[in-house]
Design a protein around this motif. Structure first.
Motif, PDB file in Angstrom:
ATOM      1  N   MET A 194      -6.036  13.201   6.972  1.00 55.61           N
ATOM      2  CA  MET A 194      -5.721  11.844   6.519  1.00 55.61           C
ATOM      3  C   MET A 194      -4.366  11.425   7.073  1.00 55.61           C
ATOM      4  N   LYS A 195      -4.313  10.230   7.662  1.00 51.72           N
ATOM      5  CA  LYS A 195      -3.076   9.764   8.294  1.00 51.72           C
ATOM      6  C   LYS A 195      -1.994   9.530   7.243  1.00 51.72           C
ATOM      7  N   PRO A 196      -0.775  10.091   7.454  1.00 48.93           N
ATOM      8  CA  PRO A 196       0.294   9.885   6.477  1.00 48.93           C
ATOM      9  C   PRO A 196       0.704   8.412   6.413  1.00 48.93           C
ATOM     10  N   LYS A 197       1.109   7.973   5.217  1.00 45.71           N
ATOM     11  CA  LYS A 197       1.491   6.576   5.038  1.00 45.71           C
ATOM     12  C   LYS A 197       2.953   6.378   5.385  1.00 45.71           C
ATOM     13  N   ASN A 198       3.306   5.128   5.711  1.00 41.56           N
ATOM     14  CA  ASN A 198       4.696   4.796   6.004  1.00 41.56           C
ATOM     15  C   ASN A 198       5.451   4.526   4.699  1.00 41.56           C
ATOM     16  N   VAL A 199       6.705   4.124   4.835  1.00 42.42           N
ATOM     17  CA  VAL A 199       7.539   3.897   3.649  1.00 42.42           C
ATOM     18  C   VAL A 199       6.932   2.810   2.759  1.00 42.42           C
ATOM     19  N   HIS A 200       6.440   1.745   3.381  1.00 43.87           N
ATOM     20  CA  HIS A 200       5.811   0.673   2.604  1.00 43.87           C
ATOM     21  C   HIS A 200       4.611   1.197   1.821  1.00 43.87           C
ATOM     22  N   GLY A 201       3.751   1.962   2.496  1.00 46.16           N
ATOM     23  CA  GLY A 201       2.555   2.497   1.847  1.00 46.16           C
ATOM     24  C   GLY A 201       2.888   3.415   0.685  1.00 46.16           C
ATOM     25  N   ASN A 202       3.887   4.265   0.879  1.00 47.64           N
ATOM     26  CA  ASN A 202       4.285   5.183  -0.189  1.00 47.64           C
ATOM     27  C   ASN A 202       4.867   4.440  -1.378  1.00 47.64           C
ATOM     28  N   THR A 203       5.664   3.403  -1.119  1.00 50.13           N
ATOM     29  CA  THR A 203       6.254   2.612  -2.205  1.00 50.13           C
ATOM     30  C   THR A 203       5.171   1.845  -2.952  1.00 50.13           C
ATOM     31  N   LEU A 204       4.231   1.266  -2.201  1.00 54.03           N
ATOM     32  CA  LEU A 204       3.123   0.550  -2.816  1.00 54.03           C
ATOM     33  C   LEU A 204       2.309   1.487  -3.703  1.00 54.03           C
ATOM     34  N   ASP A 205       2.010   2.684  -3.189  1.00 53.50           N
ATOM     35  CA  ASP A 205       1.251   3.660  -3.983  1.00 53.50           C
ATOM     36  C   ASP A 205       1.983   4.013  -5.275  1.00 53.50           C
ATOM     37  N   ALA A 206       3.279   4.240  -5.172  1.00 57.31           N
ATOM     38  CA  ALA A 206       4.059   4.643  -6.350  1.00 57.31           C
ATOM     39  C   ALA A 206       4.040   3.547  -7.419  1.00 57.31           C
ATOM     40  N   LEU A 207       4.225   2.295  -6.995  1.00 57.52           N
ATOM     41  CA  LEU A 207       4.214   1.187  -7.949  1.00 57.52           C
ATOM     42  C   LEU A 207       2.815   0.949  -8.514  1.00 57.52           C
ATOM     43  N   GLY A 208       1.807   0.998  -7.643  1.00 55.46           N
ATOM     44  CA  GLY A 208       0.435   0.790  -8.102  1.00 55.46           C
ATOM     45  C   GLY A 208       0.002   1.834  -9.116  1.00 55.46           C
ATOM     46  N   GLU A 209       0.303   3.094  -8.823  1.00 50.84           N
ATOM     47  CA  GLU A 209      -0.050   4.166  -9.754  1.00 50.84           C
ATOM     48  C   GLU A 209       0.697   4.013 -11.075  1.00 50.84           C
ATOM     49  N   ALA A 210       1.972   3.604 -11.006  1.00 51.12           N
ATOM     50  CA  ALA A 210       2.765   3.439 -12.228  1.00 51.12           C
ATOM     51  C   ALA A 210       2.162   2.349 -13.117  1.00 51.12           C
ATOM     52  N   ILE A 211       1.675   1.277 -12.502  1.00 50.09           N
ATOM     53  CA  ILE A 211       1.074   0.189 -13.269  1.00 50.09           C
ATOM     54  C   ILE A 211      -0.239   0.645 -13.899  1.00 50.09           C
ATOM     55  N   ILE A 212      -1.089   1.275 -13.105  1.00 49.58           N
ATOM     56  CA  ILE A 212      -2.397   1.698 -13.619  1.00 49.58           C
ATOM     57  C   ILE A 212      -2.250   2.798 -14.662  1.00 49.58           C
ATOM     58  N   ALA A 213      -1.225   3.630 -14.520  1.00 49.10           N
ATOM     59  CA  ALA A 213      -0.986   4.689 -15.499  1.00 49.10           C
ATOM     60  C   ALA A 213      -0.406   4.159 -16.804  1.00 49.10           C
ATOM     61  N   GLY A 214       0.002   2.884 -16.817  1.00 41.84           N
ATOM     62  CA  GLY A 214       0.544   2.294 -18.030  1.00 41.84           C
ATOM     63  C   GLY A 214       2.043   2.420 -18.181  1.00 41.84           C
ATOM     64  N   ARG A 215       2.714   2.909 -17.145  1.00 46.45           N
ATOM     65  CA  ARG A 215       4.178   2.967 -17.209  1.00 46.45           C
ATOM     66  C   ARG A 215       4.752   1.562 -17.359  1.00 46.45           C
TER      67      ARG A 215
END
Length: 247
Positions: free
Chosen positions: A1-22
């Protein structure tokens, strides 16, 4: 799987935090300077990540109100990132129920059309996907990818432009179902005859038999999912490569 760039990693972190209920619905996401410090990124990266979250329906932005999390019924559940974030955070029974109900609404009608309209090329492509599934069961390999191609081929064979577009949107959701059902021992081997029945009905241009066959296949997948949930076994995560079958 192709590694994500800084934008992708930041987006993932925020998206997961929202869905997790943080950051629950109605809550305000921390301001840019706080997020920049937390993730070690520039304001430009944070702004682009927030724009992506807006496009996916997770948040809204506005003057004086900041970035607010929207209710989950406004999230774009056809977005592959949203599905992957939910998978990583944890698949819920509600999510899986919605998925199975969506399949039961969309696929039977699409397969009925496919049986009426499929060309020889359509049938050949679905047959090739089935052969990939069969080889994965018999020799080991990536069953899920070929399973996904099989169902995408059925939707394309409907020759309904909206359903063809929907096949792209449904891919992440379908993969969720396939990853779980594949994790059940002998699940893929048991599903092969059900897939064959769908393919044969479409090739024979028999809409009623095709519809009945796809319903049996969907309900079998539902039973596999219920069995996996009942076993309390760890569910697959969609940010990982597809599970490879071993023989």
């Amino acid at each position: 799987m192709k590694p994500k760039n800084v934008h992708g990693n930041t987006l993932d972190a925020l998206g997961e935090a929202i869905i997790a209920g943080r950051y629950p619905p109605g809550a305000t996401v921390p301001p840019e300077p706080t997020l920049c410090e937390e993730f070690g990124v520039s304001r430009t990266v944070v702004r682009e990540a927030v724009k992506s979250l807006v496009a996916k329906g997770l948040v809204s932005t506005g003057p004086k109100v900041g970035t607010r999390v929207l209710p989950s019924d406004q999230w774009n559940w056809f977005d592959p990132d949203v599905v992957a974030w939910q998978s990583k955070v944890g698949l819920t029974r509600e999510f899986l129920r919605d998925l199975q109900e969506t399949r039961r609404v969309v696929e039977p009608a699409a397969v009925r059309m496919a049986a009426e309209r499929a060309t020889a090329q359509d049938v050949a492509e679905i047959e090739a996907a089935y052969e990939g599934m069969r080889r994965a069961v018999e020799e080991g390999g990536d069953y899920v990818t070929f399973d996904l191609r099989f169902h995408q081929g059925l939707l394309r064979a409907s020759h309904n432009r909206m359903l063809v577009q929907m096949s792209k949107a449904l891919s992440a959701l379908l993969r969720t179902s396939f990853e779980i059902s594949t994790s059940r021992k002998d699940g893929p081997r048991g599903s092969l005859p059900l897939h064959r029945a769908v393919l044969d009905a479409v090739a024979a241009h028999d809409p009623a038999r095709a519809e009945k066959s796809i319903l049996l296949l969907i309900d079998s997948a539902r039973d596999d999912i219920e069995a996996v949930l009942g076993s309390r076994r760890r569910l697959p995560r969609l940010n990982m490569p597809a599970t490879l079958l071993r023989v």
